[in-house]
Design a protein around this motif. Structure first.
Motif, PDB file in Angstrom:
ATOM      1  N   VAL A 146       0.851  -1.185   0.000  1.00  0.00           N
ATOM      2  CA  VAL A 146       0.000   0.000   0.000  1.00  0.00           C
ATOM      3  C   VAL A 146       0.886   1.234   0.000  1.00  0.00           C
ATOM      4  CG1 VAL A 146      -1.917  -1.129   1.182  1.00  0.00           C
ATOM      5  CG2 VAL A 146      -0.150   0.032   2.521  1.00  0.00           C
ATOM      6  N   VAL A 147       0.353   2.322  -0.553  1.00  0.00           N
ATOM      7  CA  VAL A 147       1.043   3.613  -0.539  1.00  0.00           C
ATOM      8  C   VAL A 147       0.277   4.521   0.406  1.00  0.00           C
ATOM      9  CG1 VAL A 147       1.773   5.603  -1.884  1.00  0.00           C
ATOM     10  CG2 VAL A 147       1.873   3.311  -2.887  1.00  0.00           C
ATOM     11  N   LYS A 148       0.989   5.118   1.349  1.00  0.00           N
ATOM     12  CA  LYS A 148       0.362   5.988   2.333  1.00  0.00           C
ATOM     13  C   LYS A 148       1.082   7.328   2.376  1.00  0.00           C
ATOM     14  CE  LYS A 148      -1.225   2.236   5.344  1.00  0.00           C
ATOM     15  NZ  LYS A 148      -1.249   1.706   6.733  1.00  0.00           N
ATOM     16  N   ASP A 149       0.326   8.360   2.769  1.00  0.00           N
ATOM     17  CA  ASP A 149       0.950   9.659   2.971  1.00  0.00           C
ATOM     18  C   ASP A 149       1.509   9.738   4.389  1.00  0.00           C
ATOM     19  OD1 ASP A 149      -1.189  10.128   4.665  1.00  0.00           O
ATOM     20  OD2 ASP A 149      -2.271  11.391   3.215  1.00  0.00           O
ATOM     21  N   ALA A 150       2.087  10.875   4.731  1.00  0.00           N
ATOM     22  CA  ALA A 150       2.741  11.020   6.038  1.00  0.00           C
ATOM     23  C   ALA A 150       1.753  10.913   7.192  1.00  0.00           C
ATOM     24  CB  ALA A 150       3.484  12.353   6.099  1.00  0.00           C
TER      25      ALA A 150
END
Length: 899
Positions: A292-296
């Protein structure tokens, strides 16, 4: 972005045909530079069609070479010579052949003799001298497996696993040792060492269990990445005989490297981008991952999973000022965080949709850029196929290109600034139905063993095409040779794909043998993650094409320089001669003002010993002669196809090795083959001592454990071949002599001078007067530590027995020269069962049933090819490849039954 209508870009493209003023039109400048590059550096490619995917010692490896030039793959007339090499897993050239090319076509074979090869992974490398200017990326370089059951007494299967102890990576290996019949070597002592880059990483001892398994565990403690290594084990079998096995060590950890590739080179805030990724293991192969790609802030913005061979892609829109990371989950359940590339605050995104077989759609979007003139170039093979000049800012530019305007293969899409600076780049692969249509037909679908079969072969671009084509054809028995189409050698995969990409491409034929929407999508992922090797734009735009060091070779030439006191001798008289077999060959020439001379157009086969003699114009002999040959011989770099290296050469091929060995023994029985390493000892039948002259033997000339003379060295082409099986107490591995007493490498002296590992490959048998072998302590003691494992003393011929060897110096103005001649391929042996034969009772166990490298189709009628089936029953696989006079390439596989 205020964009002029799409039709403008099409008009721009059409206007290219009429040219531009260079100062006014940057597109014309780009086109001119590309044309100059193509004119000055026409790029050759070479493809080898091999008769089958893997081999055994005792087989013959047959090949056909296709050498093309330019983006249309026309058969090349630029080069007349092709270098073909067989390279072992130690990156050492074991065979080298020089093939004569006729309009880009040639063929040959490597006889995989039992005396000169060990089992393992080998490389077939082919290139012309001209191709060396562009680097090894364009070379044909294929990794194959060669098994050995003839001189091999121990067979292994190896399984690697990896673990971490106290923060240190450990390599765990389980090696199974078995005899040829499958019986385990139980309770046997084994010594092992792990080595890489000339360093020993670990060593130890162990004992196999009741099933022949040995478990090894060690910490590699490498200071950098593993490039190439081996796990070398020595097992003690019956009668305390020691057998050494070298097993490739492809990795020292299970680490997986994951890289992310934004579609057009970088991310731009607020612009939606496709991001491709590739997960590669330490063994060079793609690995399945997901994540998965997550933001900060921990918000999920995308999910992804590998589609094939560790490659995949996802789409997301990066927000301004935010950073992102991917949490990757590996096959074993472990996870790792990898940051995504930072998004730029402004710029362009170039996206391509290549899913439609008829058209390609590209789109350029931008954010927060100043209005400027842009240049959009589409090129393949150095030819511009499309050009446009978008203009404006903050909007999208979209265009559709019919694929009829593009050529099959890799196409490069580049967006430039108005000043010619590359901004974005994207590759796409174009697959069109513009291949050579090869048809193979027969009168029926099933045949009997040893029955004559006639195939009709036709090769043409289209039904109304009358172009001529040249094809090659192999027929194999699939019950003996299992074929994985994904891993097959293919003219499409090589000519259109791998020859234009940097690095290793895993299973390249997967994208071509059964084309579908799925394979097209996977091929697009490859384009997004693999580097392009054709050229660098900055060099092209600057007109900096680099020096052309290597010239095209049309014929075998001998060239060099004559100097005296380091100054060229103008008008020097130079003579080239050879007297092999008592027949004198001699030609002469005169050096130019720079002392340069050349003998052109020499034609000879194999390797001949020449003498080059030079004199001043007044006949003075005290001059120096330097030859160009071998001054810049192509080096061997580490195998880029590490992923194709086989760990279990023995175990994976046992079925093939058994049938191959049985067939070889059958040929030996009927006098159709001979073994080169069957002699366990040399029996002396005469008490007459051989005459040894000029020997450097410190014990005295001829005072040795064994002596061979020039008469013993007449039936072989290389010295290492002469000595295989003839020296008592000596065994050879990769051409290097080892003592059977202690398994140590023996010292080789030529005329008293110690030589390197290539000594036996570099000395020509014709030059040798005697060979003395020192094994016993009484003979080796005088040599001190050099004699610890025994010595081989080579004495070369002198004036009273032949030409004086260059190893001890040449007379003034004379140099010895042994160039590699043209290799003349044999005709493939195909039995005739309609004609009585003395060997008709011999079992026909051929795995390669037929090979024909030169099938000519005139485009008007089919060509008939006939041969006889072997004794094997099952499916026979006919594979035909080739090219026509317009550069269309083709491949066809045809199957039939033998009952």
């Amino acid at each position: 972005m205020k964009i002029k209508p799409v039709i403008l870009s099409l008009l721009v493209t059409c206007s290219l045909c009429f040219g531009f003023a260079l100062d006014d039109d940057p597109i014309a400048k780009i086109i001119q530079n590309l044309e100059e590059w193509l004119e000055k550096r026409p790029q050759e490619k070479v493809y080898l069609h091999l008769d089958k995917p893997y081999y055994a010692v005792g087989d013959t490896l047959w090949y056909k070479a296709y050498v093309t030039v330019g983006e249309e793959h026309r058969l090349s007339a630029l080069s007349g010579i092709l270098n073909v090499e067989l390279i072992n897993d130690k990156d050492s050239v074991r065979r080298r052949e020089r093939i004569s090319l006729n309009s880009g076509l040639g063929w040959g074979e490597f006889v995989l003799s039992d005396s000169l090869l060990e089992s393992g992974s080998y490389r077939i490398r082919a290139y012309t001298n001209w191709m060396r200017n562009a680097g090894e990326s364009y070379f044909f370089d294929k990794t194959i497996t060669i098994g050995n059951a003839m001189s091999n007494k121990v067979f292994t299967n190896t399984t690697y696993s990896y673990s971490t102890t106290s923060g240190q990576q450990r390599v765990n290996a389980v090696i199974n040792y078995r005899e040829f019949d499958g019986s385990p070597f139980a309770n046997r002592e084994v010594a092992y060492r792990a080595e890489a880059g000339g360093r020993v990483l670990a060593k130890g001892k162990g004992t196999t269990d009741g099933e022949g398994n040995l478990k090894i565990s060690f910490e590699p403690k490498l200071t950098g990445p593993l490039k190439a290594g081996n796990l070398v084990t020595t097992i003690t079998i019956d009668n305390k005989e020691k057998i050494t096995k070298s097993i490739p060590l492809k990795a020292v950890s299970d680490a997986v490297d994951v890289q992310f590739f934004p579609e057009s080179g970088y991310l731009v805030s607020s612009l939606t981008s496709k991001v491709a990724f590739k997960a590669t293991g330490a063994d060079g192969l793609g690995k399945d991952v997901k994540g998965v790609v997550k933001d900060a802030q921990g918000n999920t913005v995308a999910n992804f999973a590998a589609e094939r061979l560790g490659m995949g892609a996802f789409t997301f829109t990066p927000a301004a000022g935010k950073t992102y990371k991917a949490t990757i989950t590996f096959a074993d359940g472990s996870t790792k965080d990898v940051p995504l590339p930072d998004a730029r605050p402004s710029g362009y995104v170039l996206s391509i949709n290549n899913s439609n077989p008829a058209v390609l759609v590209f789109k350029i979007t931008s954010a927060r850029v100043t209005e400027q003139n842009l240049i959009f170039i589409v090129q393949s093979g150095g030819k511009v196929r499309y050009a446009a000049k978008p203009k404006g800012a903050d909007t999208a530019f979209t265009a559709v290109i019919p694929k009829t305007r593009l050529t099959s293969g890799i196409t490069q899409f580049t967006l430039f600034s108005g000043t010619g600076e590359p901004l974005n780049e994207r590759l796409a692969f174009i697959q069109k139905a513009d291949d050579l249509k090869i048809k193979v037909t027969s009168s029926k679908e099933a045949y009997a063993t040893r029955e004559k079969i006639t195939l009709n072969i036709d090769g043409r671009f289209s039904a109304d095409s009358a172009g001529v084509s040249n094809l090659s054809m192999s027929v194999i028995d699939e019950s003996k040779v299992k074929v994985d189409e994904d891993e097959e050698n293919s003219i499409f995969a090589n000519m259109l794909l791998t020859s234009d990409l940097k690095g290793y491409v895993e299973k390249p034929n997967y994208y071509f043998h059964d084309v579908s929407d799925k394979t097209r999508a996977d091929l697009d992922l490859l384009m997004l993650t693999q580097g392009y090797s054709r050229f660098e734009w900055k060099q092209i735009l600057a007109g900096n094409y680099g020096p052309m060091i290597y010239k095209p070779e049309q014929t075998i030439d001998v060239a060099g320089t004559v100097t005296q006191s380091k100054k060229p001798v103008a008008g020097a008289k130079v003579m080239l001669f050879n007297n092999t077999g008592g027949r004198l060959f001699m030609i002469d020439t005169v050096a130019d003002a720079n002392g340069r001379f050349m003998f052109k157009g020499l034609v000879f086969t194999d390797s001949l010993k020449f003498m080059v003699q030079a004199r001043t114009p007044k006949g003075k002999k005290y001059v120096d002669v330097a030859l160009d040959e071998n001054a810049t011989r192509q080096g061997v770099t580490i195998n880029k196809n590490k992923g194709d290296v086989s760990i279990n050469n023995d175990g994976d091929m046992m079925g093939y090795l058994r049938q191959s060995t049985a067939y070889f023994n059958e040929k030996v029985k009927y006098g159709m083959a001979t073994r080169n390493n069957m002699l366990a000892e040399v029996k002396i039948t005469s008490r007459k001592e051989p005459v040894v002259k000029h020997s450097s033997n410190l014990n005295g000339a001829g005072n040795a454990d064994q002596v061979l003379t020039a008469k013993d060295l007449q039936a072989c082409s290389t010295l290492e071949q002469c000595l295989q099986g003839r020296l008592v107490g000596v065994m050879f591995r990769n051409g290097i002599p080892y003592s059977t007493r202690g398994d140590g490498q023996m010292t080789v002296l030529v005329d008293g001078m110690e030589q390197g590992e290539d000594a036996l490959r570099n000395v020509t048998p014709f030059d040798v007067e005697t060979i003395e072998v020192l094994r016993s302590g009484s003979k080796t003691a005088i040599y001190g530590f050099r004699g610890g494992n025994g010595l081989i003393l080579i004495t070369t011929k002198r004036g009273d027995g032949g030409i004086k060897s260059s190893y001890v110096g040449n007379p003034p103005g004379v140099i010895m020269y042994t160039p590699l001649g043209y290799y003349v391929a044999r005709t493939f042996y195909s039995p005739r069962y309609d004609v009585p034969s003395k060997n008709s009772s011999m079992a026909d166990m051929r795995s390669t049933v037929y090979w024909n490298p030169n099938i000519y189709c005139d485009g008007k009628k089919t060509t008939e090819v006939s041969y006889f089936n072997a004794d094997g029953k099952g499916t026979y696989r006919v594979m035909v490849e080739g090219i026509d006079d317009a550069g269309h390439i083709g491949r066809q596989v045809y199957l039939y039954k033998v009952q």
